[in-house]
Design a protein around this motif. Sequence first.
Motif, PDB file in Angstrom:
ATOM      1  N   TYR A 100       0.865  -1.275   0.110  1.00 14.89           N
ATOM      2  CA  TYR A 100       0.080   0.040   0.092  1.00 14.89           C
ATOM      3  C   TYR A 100       0.806   1.322  -0.039  1.00 14.89           C
ATOM      4  O   TYR A 100       0.529   2.218  -0.546  1.00 14.89           O
ATOM      5  N   ALA A 101       1.654   1.416   0.850  1.00 15.48           N
ATOM      6  CA  ALA A 101       2.747   2.413   1.108  1.00 15.48           C
ATOM      7  C   ALA A 101       3.530   2.849  -0.204  1.00 15.48           C
ATOM      8  O   ALA A 101       3.516   3.982  -0.633  1.00 15.48           O
ATOM      9  N   GLY A 135       1.583   4.589  -2.566  1.00  9.55           N
ATOM     10  CA  GLY A 135       0.847   5.876  -2.085  1.00  9.55           C
ATOM     11  C   GLY A 135      -0.310   5.823  -1.370  1.00  9.55           C
ATOM     12  O   GLY A 135      -1.065   6.830  -1.111  1.00  9.55           O
ATOM     13  N   ASP A 136      -0.844   4.565  -1.063  1.00  8.80           N
ATOM     14  CA  ASP A 136      -2.020   4.522  -0.403  1.00  8.80           C
ATOM     15  C   ASP A 136      -1.758   4.441   1.210  1.00  8.80           C
ATOM     16  O   ASP A 136      -2.025   3.252   1.786  1.00  8.80           O
ATOM     17  N   TYR A 137      -1.619   5.534   1.952  1.00  2.18           N
ATOM     18  CA  TYR A 137      -0.827   5.774   3.002  1.00  2.18           C
ATOM     19  C   TYR A 137      -1.971   5.394   4.008  1.00  2.18           C
ATOM     20  O   TYR A 137      -1.555   4.607   5.173  1.00  2.18           O
ATOM     21  N   HIS A 185      -1.213   2.485   6.829  1.00  2.13           N
ATOM     22  CA  HIS A 185      -1.104   2.615   8.309  1.00  2.13           C
ATOM     23  C   HIS A 185      -1.964   1.416   8.726  1.00  2.13           C
ATOM     24  O   HIS A 185      -1.709   0.940  10.045  1.00  2.13           O
ATOM     25  N   SER A 198       6.085   5.016   6.120  1.00  4.19           N
ATOM     26  CA  SER A 198       4.760   5.219   5.685  1.00  4.19           C
ATOM     27  C   SER A 198       4.568   6.665   6.101  1.00  4.19           C
ATOM     28  O   SER A 198       4.041   7.526   5.324  1.00  4.19           O
ATOM     29  N   TYR A 199       4.952   7.010   7.335  1.00  7.52           N
ATOM     30  CA  TYR A 199       4.438   8.542   7.672  1.00  7.52           C
ATOM     31  C   TYR A 199       5.464   9.142   6.884  1.00  7.52           C
ATOM     32  O   TYR A 199       5.330  10.384   6.306  1.00  7.52           O
ATOM     33  N   TRP A 207       7.133   8.758   4.204  1.00  2.83           N
ATOM     34  CA  TRP A 207       6.692   8.944   2.600  1.00  2.83           C
ATOM     35  C   TRP A 207       5.709   9.865   2.353  1.00  2.83           C
ATOM     36  O   TRP A 207       5.553  10.321   1.240  1.00  2.83           O
ATOM     37  N   SER A 208       4.699   9.976   3.199  1.00  3.26           N
ATOM     38  CA  SER A 208       3.354  10.597   3.049  1.00  3.26           C
ATOM     39  C   SER A 208       3.576  12.041   3.546  1.00  3.26           C
ATOM     40  O   SER A 208       2.883  12.865   3.545  1.00  3.26           O
ATOM     41  N   GLU A 242       4.754  13.091   6.520  1.00  2.10           N
ATOM     42  CA  GLU A 242       4.363  13.598   8.031  1.00  2.10           C
ATOM     43  C   GLU A 242       5.672  13.152   8.747  1.00  2.10           C
ATOM     44  O   GLU A 242       5.670  12.244   9.535  1.00  2.10           O
TER      45      GLU A 242
END
Length: 446
Positions: A108-109, A112-114, A118, A141-142, A144-145, A147
């Motif tokens: 998912y990550a 881009g499906d963050y 998560h 994941s955080y 790459w998104s 955050e």
Amino acid sequence: MLISRAITTCCVLAVSVAAMLAAETAHADNAALFDAADLAAKERRLGDMERAYDDILATDPTNVRALSGKAAALAWTQRYREAQATYQRAIAIAPGNADNHVGLGYAYAWHGDYPDAHAAFREALRLKPNNLAAHKGIAYSYMWSGEQDKALTAFQRARTLAANDAEIAESSGIAALSLGRTRDAVDFFDEALRLQPDRSSARNARRNAYRSAPSLESTVRLGSTTDAGAGFRYAELAHWLSKSTRIAVRYDNTLGLDNPSVTDRDEDVPGYFASVRQSIGSRWQLIAELGRRDLPAGDQDVLGLQAHYRMGDKVLRVGGELGRHDEGHSDRLVYAGINVPLGESFSIDPTLYLSQTGVDEDSEWRGVVNVEYRGNPNWTTGVFAGGGTIDATDPASNGSTFVAGAWANFAVADRHTLHFLVRREDAPSSAFTVAEVGFTYRLPGN
């Protein structure tokens, strides 16, 4: 009757033995295929890896290990939707397997499906709270998104499980650097290098931490020009107001030192400039500069504008300069170039310049190609060559031009840079060679 029962018993036994032999053969075949898949994964032969798992699934479609392995191969070849579906098949068969939830989270990550990533990582942590891969996954994941604050917190939780993991220390530094916490980032990179001294990515990241947004940067250049001048050529003092905004003041005497007619009269042609460089998002960078040159026949006010636009791994550069003389006429310069990578170590940068100068608006065009080589993170070097044509009112100034040279930059103590340059210029009215040495000193931000 007894004969019939004996025959039936023999048939049952024969079928059972045949089934056992078939199962053992299939098990042996699968073991060989798993070994082949593991070797292919290690050697990054992802197509062979996927085919091996497909062969297993052809005879054993519910084999969770094979489903998980195939999903990994799909994800590594950027077929993320197929990878997600395959991980979900494995999870449907074995919902308590935390590793498959981790794999699904990465699938998912990477796509881009963050939010879904998560959720998958959290499910893995619910099943196995100390699963290091899940802790790393949610941290990445955080990151790459975008955050970065949550990413840094998640990496620190992961460090409680693996205090000696250099990857976690380095990734913590990357997150800290993205938050503008340069000194903290350097500390994390130092920790990664303490744990793994040969970790080149951490060393490069540490160097970039010093260079990406220092609080103060100072550059001086000295040099000598044949048949002209030698001495102090250039000095700049820059300060970062933020990670994306840089202001600078600059003294520049190269125009006078490279002009034999000026140095013969023992005159300087100093220029004084102030500039602002602003990054906008991840693609644009704009530079504006105002200055004044003290010319022998009168002063000149200068306005320069430049824009950089990132297109994937290429960078397009366009700019111009307008110099207004006190006597009323203007000099004009426009240019455009593009930097194109050639593999991992080389890049090429062709640039075209067009100018008009003087009262009579003499014109010149010039093309220059620079080729850069990055030997390793500690040094870069390059060569350049080009030429053009001058169309001037004075016949003695008409004709072709040629320029060629070489340069090299060397890192000093990770954050500073030593510069060398040799350049040859040939034009109808002058010819000279410049040898230059410079040094850039940087203080880290925050």
